[in-house]
Write an enzyme that holds these catalytic residues in place. Sequence first.
Site, PDB file in Angstrom:
ATOM      1  CG  ASP A  88      -0.236   0.157   2.550  1.00 13.15           C
ATOM      2  OD1 ASP A  88       0.826  -0.473   2.728  1.00 13.15           O
ATOM      3  OD2 ASP A  88      -0.743   0.898   3.427  1.00 13.15           O
ATOM      4  CG  ASP A 125       7.117   4.266   2.235  1.00  8.42           C
ATOM      5  OD1 ASP A 125       7.030   3.094   2.620  1.00  8.42           O
ATOM      6  OD2 ASP A 125       6.670   5.234   2.890  1.00  8.42           O
ATOM      7  CD  GLU A 158       4.190   1.070   7.122  1.00 11.27           C
ATOM      8  OE1 GLU A 158       4.872   1.375   8.103  1.00 11.27           O
ATOM      9  OE2 GLU A 158       3.864   1.907   6.248  1.00 11.27           O
ATOM     10  CD  GLU A 159       2.911   4.330   4.112  1.00 12.07           C
ATOM     11  OE1 GLU A 159       2.918   4.928   5.200  1.00 12.07           O
ATOM     12  OE2 GLU A 159       3.913   4.253   3.382  1.00 12.07           O
ATOM     13  CG  HIS A 218     -20.343  39.586  11.528  1.00 16.87           C
ATOM     14  ND1 HIS A 218     -19.376  40.491  11.920  1.00 16.87           N
ATOM     15  CD2 HIS A 218     -20.775  39.997  10.309  1.00 16.87           C
ATOM     16  CE1 HIS A 218     -19.228  41.408  10.983  1.00 16.87           C
ATOM     17  NE2 HIS A 218     -20.077  41.133   9.984  1.00 16.87           N
TER      18      HIS A 218
HETATM   19  N1  BES Z   1       8.781   3.131   5.438  1.00 10.17           N
HETATM   20  C1  BES Z   1       8.179   4.052   6.332  1.00 10.17           C
HETATM   21  C2  BES Z   1       8.966   4.224   7.618  1.00 10.17           C
HETATM   22  C3  BES Z   1      10.373   4.724   7.461  1.00 10.17           C
HETATM   23  C4  BES Z   1      10.733   5.613   6.480  1.00 10.17           C
HETATM   24  C5  BES Z   1      11.328   4.287   8.340  1.00 10.17           C
HETATM   25  C6  BES Z   1      12.051   6.046   6.342  1.00 10.17           C
HETATM   26  C7  BES Z   1      12.625   4.730   8.235  1.00 10.17           C
HETATM   27  C8  BES Z   1      12.979   5.598   7.216  1.00 10.17           C
HETATM   28  C9  BES Z   1       6.768   3.593   6.645  1.00 10.17           C
HETATM   29  O1  BES Z   1       6.072   3.239   5.473  1.00 10.17           O
HETATM   30  C10 BES Z   1       5.997   4.715   7.259  1.00 10.17           C
HETATM   31  O2  BES Z   1       5.752   5.670   6.596  1.00 10.17           O
HETATM   32  N2  BES Z   1       5.603   4.570   8.517  1.00 10.17           N
HETATM   33  C11 BES Z   1       4.766   5.543   9.156  1.00 10.17           C
HETATM   34  C12 BES Z   1       4.134   4.978  10.374  1.00 10.17           C
HETATM   35  C13 BES Z   1       2.820   4.298  10.129  1.00 10.17           C
HETATM   36  C14 BES Z   1       2.228   3.823  11.442  1.00 10.17           C
HETATM   37  C15 BES Z   1       1.840   5.125   9.379  1.00 10.17           C
HETATM   38  C16 BES Z   1       5.582   6.718   9.579  1.00 10.17           C
HETATM   39  O3  BES Z   1       6.761   6.584   9.936  1.00 10.17           O
HETATM   40  O4  BES Z   1       5.013   7.817   9.593  1.00 10.17           O
HETATM   41 MN    MN Z   2       7.168   1.997   4.283  1.00 16.93          MN
HETATM   42 MN    MN Z   3       5.364   5.143   4.519  1.00 17.48          MN
END
Ligand code: BES
Ligand code: MN
Ligand code: MN
Length: 464
Positions: A88, A125, A158-159, A218
């Site tokens: 995703d 990502d 995940e996101e 207002h």
């Molecule tokens: N891949 C990222 C996390 C990440 C990015 C770790 C760069 C280290 C370096 C992951 O997909 C992500 O975005 N995680 C979210 C948390 C999630 C609970 C929505 C985040 O870190 O905001």
């Molecule tokens: Mn990720």
């Molecule tokens: Mn991410």
Amino acid sequence: MQEVQKYIKDNSDRFLNELLALLRIPSISADPKYKGDVAKTAEAVADSLKNAGCNHVQIYPTAGHPIVYGEHTIDSSLPTVLVYGHYDVQPPDPLDLWNSPPFEPVITKTERHPDGAIFARGSCDDKGQMYMHVKAFEAMIQSNQLPCNVKFMIEGEEEIGSSNLGIFCNEYKDMLACDVVLISDTSIIANDTPSITVGLRGLSYVEVEVTGPNKDLHSGVYGGAVANPAQVLCDMIASLKDENKHITIPGFYDDVVIVSDADRKAMNQAPFDRADYMKGLGIEDTMGEKGYTVLEQTSIRPTLEVNGIWGGYIGEGAKTVLPSKAYAKISMRLVPNQKSETITQLFKKHFESIAPAGVKVEVKPHHGGEAAVTPSDTPEYKAAAMAMKATFGKEPIPVRSGGSIPIVALFEDVLKVKTVLMGFGLDSDDIHSPNEHYGVFNYFKGIETIPYFYQHYAAFKQNS
Ligand code: BES
Ligand code: MN
Ligand code: MN
């Protein structure tokens, strides 16, 4: 290993085109409109695992988006690697800031990616990084050089917090049994400076709603006498950090592990050019907690950020209005030992307590997750380090990252296994931002490095 590497070279055009096809499906997990596309992406990932040679592949529906599971067992006496990734992606908004449509991948050369980078939402990502594992697996199978059993668990949420993956892991604990989890969803320092992530921050995410008068008013007739929720919200948020950018929520730092001076010194040895960092972001200065370097502020220290704030009139022109409501989405990044749930409660209690008379405040918790540290004295870390050494020609540097992958703590809890975070993105690849991209160099470097990990990991396990 030569055969594996030759297979990768001989099939590189196809490997690239298959990723581009995957990037064309808009698997935006947060937006219900894309549910069908998310499901389609799950099918495509499942097919890719079958085509790569997995002897068992299944899509598991969940209350949300499906989980793709694949398995290839060669010999139960060999170690088992569980590959985790996510198919995703984040919503691509704001669309007008993209130089090309987010789901029509194009390859363009950039300063940091002279060999070209694939511009598309999810390229780094995590579709691009996840797919490296599918192709590395294919290369090992087709060359008869797979030294471990492999399990793939590729999720579609995940996101949006992986809540159904948590349930799945508990339910299918036995099926997911493994020796180590391998994830590529993090960054390296630079294309000539490999690194391995040894820590991730946790997350506590809340939404706040401030309500003032029972309707929009207002701003001339009532302004001056009635609490304005938008302004009250700004005051409240401003008070959450002091002049040293220290968070003022009582108890917030209570559980923070103090990193030793020696460890701090070591982590600041990592190459980091502050001027270059600022230039890349178009800022003249950085701003963070006093007494810590940028590297520390974004890894070993917790923080609090407003992710979005709205309320009142934001349309064309001017409308004189004193809004009834104002909102903000606030995230707190946490470090090891801080508990997401505890921090959320501390925030809620404090935020409600600072609300002035004349407004009502509501704090709604969203998803959260715990921080993780992945030690560097384990066979899996050493295997990853040797693998990167083999392909980059340089020893990777252990670094703690500021991002979050909450399931890493969950794997440790439920499956009782450690994770190795061998990512290949760059922090400058604009994940979650417009114009996300992933270096073609990085994609192939990942595919080339992964088989070395398996080789070294199997050897370590055999000798232990
Ligand atoms: N891949 C990222 C996390 C990440 C990015 C770790 C760069 C280290 C370096 C992951 O997909 C992500 O975005 N995680 C979210 C948390 C999630 C609970 C929505 C985040 O870190 O905001
Ligand atoms: Mn990720
Ligand atoms: Mn991410």
